[in-house]
Design a protein around this motif. Structure first.
Motif, mmCIF file in Angstrom:
data_model
loop_
_atom_site.group_PDB
_atom_site.id
_atom_site.type_symbol
_atom_site.label_atom_id
_atom_site.label_comp_id
_atom_site.label_asym_id
_atom_site.label_seq_id
_atom_site.Cartn_x
_atom_site.Cartn_y
_atom_site.Cartn_z
ATOM 1 N N VAL A 60 -38.465 50.408 1.614
ATOM 2 C CA VAL A 60 -37.847 51.721 1.432
ATOM 3 C C VAL A 60 -36.944 51.770 0.205
ATOM 4 O O VAL A 60 -36.529 52.850 -0.211
ATOM 5 N N HIS A 61 -36.632 50.601 -0.364
ATOM 6 C CA HIS A 61 -35.817 50.570 -1.567
ATOM 7 C C HIS A 61 -36.050 49.256 -2.296
ATOM 8 O O HIS A 61 -35.945 48.188 -1.693
ATOM 9 N N GLU A 62 -36.394 49.331 -3.567
ATOM 10 C CA GLU A 62 -36.524 48.138 -4.393
ATOM 11 C C GLU A 62 -35.294 48.021 -5.276
ATOM 12 O O GLU A 62 -34.764 49.018 -5.750
ATOM 13 N N MET A 63 -34.861 46.778 -5.475
ATOM 14 C CA MET A 63 -33.662 46.522 -6.272
ATOM 15 C C MET A 63 -34.037 45.720 -7.512
ATOM 16 O O MET A 63 -34.613 44.643 -7.388
ATOM 17 N N LEU B 146 -28.740 52.945 4.249
ATOM 18 C CA LEU B 146 -29.608 52.988 3.057
ATOM 19 C C LEU B 146 -28.846 53.482 1.830
ATOM 20 O O LEU B 146 -29.052 52.977 0.724
ATOM 21 N N GLU B 147 -27.969 54.428 2.004
ATOM 22 C CA GLU B 147 -27.167 54.919 0.884
ATOM 23 C C GLU B 147 -26.261 53.802 0.353
ATOM 24 O O GLU B 147 -26.100 53.637 -0.861
ATOM 25 N N GLN C 30 -26.888 50.628 0.552
ATOM 26 C CA GLN C 30 -27.747 49.671 -0.147
ATOM 27 C C GLN C 30 -27.957 50.113 -1.597
ATOM 28 O O GLN C 30 -27.902 49.302 -2.517
ATOM 29 N N ARG C 31 -28.190 51.418 -1.786
ATOM 30 C CA ARG C 31 -28.458 51.955 -3.130
ATOM 31 C C ARG C 31 -27.213 51.984 -4.015
ATOM 32 O O ARG C 31 -27.280 51.660 -5.193
ATOM 33 N N ALA D 256 -26.995 47.054 -4.132
ATOM 34 C CA ALA D 256 -27.945 46.805 -5.226
ATOM 35 C C ALA D 256 -27.242 46.664 -6.577
ATOM 36 O O ALA D 256 -27.446 45.667 -7.277
ATOM 37 N N ALA E 158 -35.474 43.813 -2.215
ATOM 38 C CA ALA E 158 -36.060 44.952 -1.509
ATOM 39 C C ALA E 158 -35.371 45.132 -0.169
ATOM 40 O O ALA E 158 -34.882 44.175 0.432
#
Length: 148
Positions: free
Chosen positions: A29-32, A65-66, A68-69, A73, A86
């Motif tokens: 759902v999110h790549e870093m 998730l926010e 994480q972003r 990250a 990720a």
């Protein structure tokens, strides 16, 4: 796995040390990005894998998730040595946060110098029911990379 797995297991006597294994598949759902732009590139040279198995409190997915972003990250990328990572959703309340590192020293510097302030800024206790972390050295001979 079909071509190389059995030879690797036989060669390192893995059966003597493993008593159980769990596998799970999920959606990234999110790549870093870190020192490298993406995971395939990072896999070529990574020496260390860090995995955080996160079980969230109900209703905290969006905030998790926010964070994480916006916190994790960029904070890990700024530490140096984090190649890429990720966030993968494994279920309604379970996520894996995986990062590839250039080596143990880079991860140890990050843990000592950056992790405490990131942990505080992320307000981890607001989102997590539990987290289990693992730091795993990667064996270059075991790399299975896609053909280019």
């Amino acid at each position: 796995m079909r071509e190389r797995h059995d030879a690797v297991v036989a060669g390192n006597r893995q059966a003597d040390s493993c008593t159980a294994i769990e596998t799970a598949a999920g959606e990234v759902v999110h790549e870093m990005a870190g020192d490298m732009a993406d995971l395939p590139g990072a896999l070529q040279s990574a020496a260390l894998l860090r995995v955080a198995d996160c079980l969230l409190l109900p209703g905290r997915e969006e905030h998790f998730l926010e964070v994480q972003r916006r916190v994790w990250a960029p904070g890990m990328a700024a530490a140096g040595g984090m190649l890429a990572g990720a966030v993968t959703r494994l279920g309604t309340h379970r996520y894996l946060v995986t990062t590839l590192w250039s080596g143990c020293a880079a991860h140890e510097r990050y843990a000592a110098r950056h992790l405490p302030s990131l942990h505080s800024r992320a307000a981890v206790g607001d989102d997590l029911r539990s987290v289990t972390g693992h730091v795993l050295p990667l064996e270059p001979a075991w790399r299975v990379l896609p053909a280019v």
